[in-house]
Design a protein around this motif. Sequence first.
Motif, PDB file in Angstrom:
ATOM      1  N   ASN A   1     -20.327 -15.322 -67.480  1.00 10.81           N
ATOM      2  CA  ASN A   1     -19.323 -16.384 -67.337  1.00 10.81           C
ATOM      3  C   ASN A   1     -19.930 -17.655 -66.766  1.00 10.81           C
TER       4      ASN A   1
ATOM      5  N   SER B   1     -15.747 -14.725 -76.185  1.00  9.08           N
ATOM      6  CA  SER B   1     -16.846 -14.428 -75.255  1.00  9.08           C
ATOM      7  C   SER B   1     -18.030 -13.790 -75.970  1.00  9.08           C
TER       8      SER B   1
ATOM      9  N   GLY C   1     -28.343 -22.052 -71.742  1.00 11.82           N
ATOM     10  CA  GLY C   1     -27.880 -21.223 -70.641  1.00 11.82           C
ATOM     11  C   GLY C   1     -28.804 -21.225 -69.442  1.00 11.82           C
TER      12      GLY C   1
ATOM     13  N   ILE D   1     -11.628 -22.178 -70.202  1.00 11.59           N
ATOM     14  CA  ILE D   1     -12.085 -20.921 -70.801  1.00 11.59           C
ATOM     15  C   ILE D   1     -10.922 -20.005 -71.181  1.00 11.59           C
TER      16      ILE D   1
ATOM     17  N   LEU E   1     -25.426 -18.220 -77.953  1.00  9.45           N
ATOM     18  CA  LEU E   1     -26.458 -18.484 -76.957  1.00  9.45           C
ATOM     19  C   LEU E   1     -27.780 -17.854 -77.369  1.00  9.45           C
TER      20      LEU E   1
ATOM     21  N   PHE F   1     -19.714 -16.333 -78.145  1.00 11.97           N
ATOM     22  CA  PHE F   1     -20.539 -17.263 -77.369  1.00 11.97           C
ATOM     23  C   PHE F   1     -21.884 -16.626 -77.016  1.00 11.97           C
ATOM     24  N   LYS F   2     -21.878 -15.337 -76.658  1.00  5.96           N
ATOM     25  CA  LYS F   2     -23.140 -14.659 -76.366  1.00  5.96           C
ATOM     26  C   LYS F   2     -24.079 -14.723 -77.561  1.00  5.96           C
TER      27      LYS F   2
ATOM     28  N   ASN G   1     -22.934 -18.582 -67.319  1.00  2.50           N
ATOM     29  CA  ASN G   1     -23.650 -19.159 -68.451  1.00  2.50           C
ATOM     30  C   ASN G   1     -22.733 -20.035 -69.301  1.00  2.50           C
ATOM     31  N   LEU G   2     -21.542 -19.507 -69.582  1.00  2.00           N
ATOM     32  CA  LEU G   2     -20.581 -20.251 -70.398  1.00  2.00           C
ATOM     33  C   LEU G   2     -20.142 -21.525 -69.681  1.00  2.00           C
ATOM     34  N   GLU G   3     -19.862 -21.427 -68.396  1.00  2.00           N
ATOM     35  CA  GLU G   3     -19.442 -22.606 -67.638  1.00  2.00           C
ATOM     36  C   GLU G   3     -20.537 -23.671 -67.625  1.00  2.00           C
TER      37      GLU G   3
ATOM     38  N   THR H   1     -20.332  -9.740 -68.033  1.00  2.00           N
ATOM     39  CA  THR H   1     -19.238 -10.671 -67.766  1.00  2.00           C
ATOM     40  C   THR H   1     -18.645 -10.399 -66.388  1.00  2.00           C
TER      41      THR H   1
END
Length: 436
Positions: free
Chosen positions: A126, A210, A147, A199, A217, A213-214, A128-130, A163
């Motif tokens: 999470n 999610s 990331g 998010i 990345l 997104f992984k 990483n996403l932020e 996560t």
Amino acid sequence: MLEAFKKHIENSFPELLDTHFIIACSGGLDSSVLVELCHQANLRFSIAHCNFRLRGTASDGDEAFIRDYAKKIEKEFFVTHFDTLGYVNQHKVSVQMAARELRYAWFEQLLKENNSSYLLTAHHANDNLETFLINLSRGTGIDGLTGIPAKINNIRRPLLPFTREELEFFAQVEKMDWREDASNADAKYLRNKIRLEIIPKLNKLHPTFSDNFKNTLDYLQQTETIASAYLFKLKEELFIDKRGRFEIEIAKLKELHPLSIYLHGLFSAYGFKEMDNLEALLDGLSGKQLSSSTHVLVKNRDVLILSSNVESKSDTQEYLITEEEVPLNLPLNLKFSLVPERQDNSDTVIFVQKNRLKYPLTVRKWKTGDFFYPIGLNRKKKLAKFFKNEKVDILSKEETWLLCSEGQIVWVIGMRADHRFKVDDTTQDILKIEFT
């Protein structure tokens, strides 16, 4: 999750299996789970906690909670206290930046004092996403979209594949306690706003957001790896090492298209981020320069010269050399010795008449108005003109030191000696001066 974590350590962080490390623990869910996973995996570690004194009794409660936890699992516990607001006022930075600078400086000190190789932090998927969304909103290249690095210097982040939901599920199954920081629910902070408002909406738009997104990345990281390999090869071709500096032919840079993208890839690592300024430098006057926090980039005729930040020639300190000894605090290494016969001068060795020298000798930086009588020319010449004729770039000029006797230049060190002190056939005391 424990088995997945252990397998991840074995595959991606084998260095943690047989060495002692330190875990940065705030007492929150993420770092508490990291401590518990490492404990259950039978890894060797200590726990470190920073009390920033920002939340009164809550901050002290966090410290007490982690101290008790460390005692329960029989792990060494380190703690420090910071005057965070005092640091903010002194250095004019945000609270978040102050906390970051303070804690990482302490962590580095702690690693050295305890002979530990690595510091573990609890960044997860999470985070990483932020970070991705924050960098995207501010504008960034691919390096800002790949990331948080799992490994950088002595920092390791083994929770990045997991996560926050997985961490929370593990904590609930293990019946763990943790501390909640009320500031994490304050949407005035950009990261919190992304976590709390943006998010969740993205997850509603696409149920598998999610996981997608992984995958994205991973693709970006693979692309960045390919791009980095190409840029590394390109740097080897373009960046010519000249005594610790790099010279880059401007004509070859201009052959690259699109130019701004290549300039970013080649120079951003040295702190140069404004591509418009970089492009302008290519067509600027000789002597024009750009500076970053770590490097200087100078146009010198048809090349760019890249150098780490150097001491300014405005340094007016002078160093005295007596006839008896050469002091150890000189800014460069000089060696004096009497020799029976002369040889040819070079950039690093000159031969002079010892009886022409008047002690103490002086070592100083050059300044406007300096002149000397270069060997080979045998007439007066201003040093600025000499530098121009010799095509000495601005950075080299700033680093040039002079050896002087009663104000007269004996040697432009590393370049040319003065005719007035040269050895002739009648010289009896020949002094050899070496620069290393």
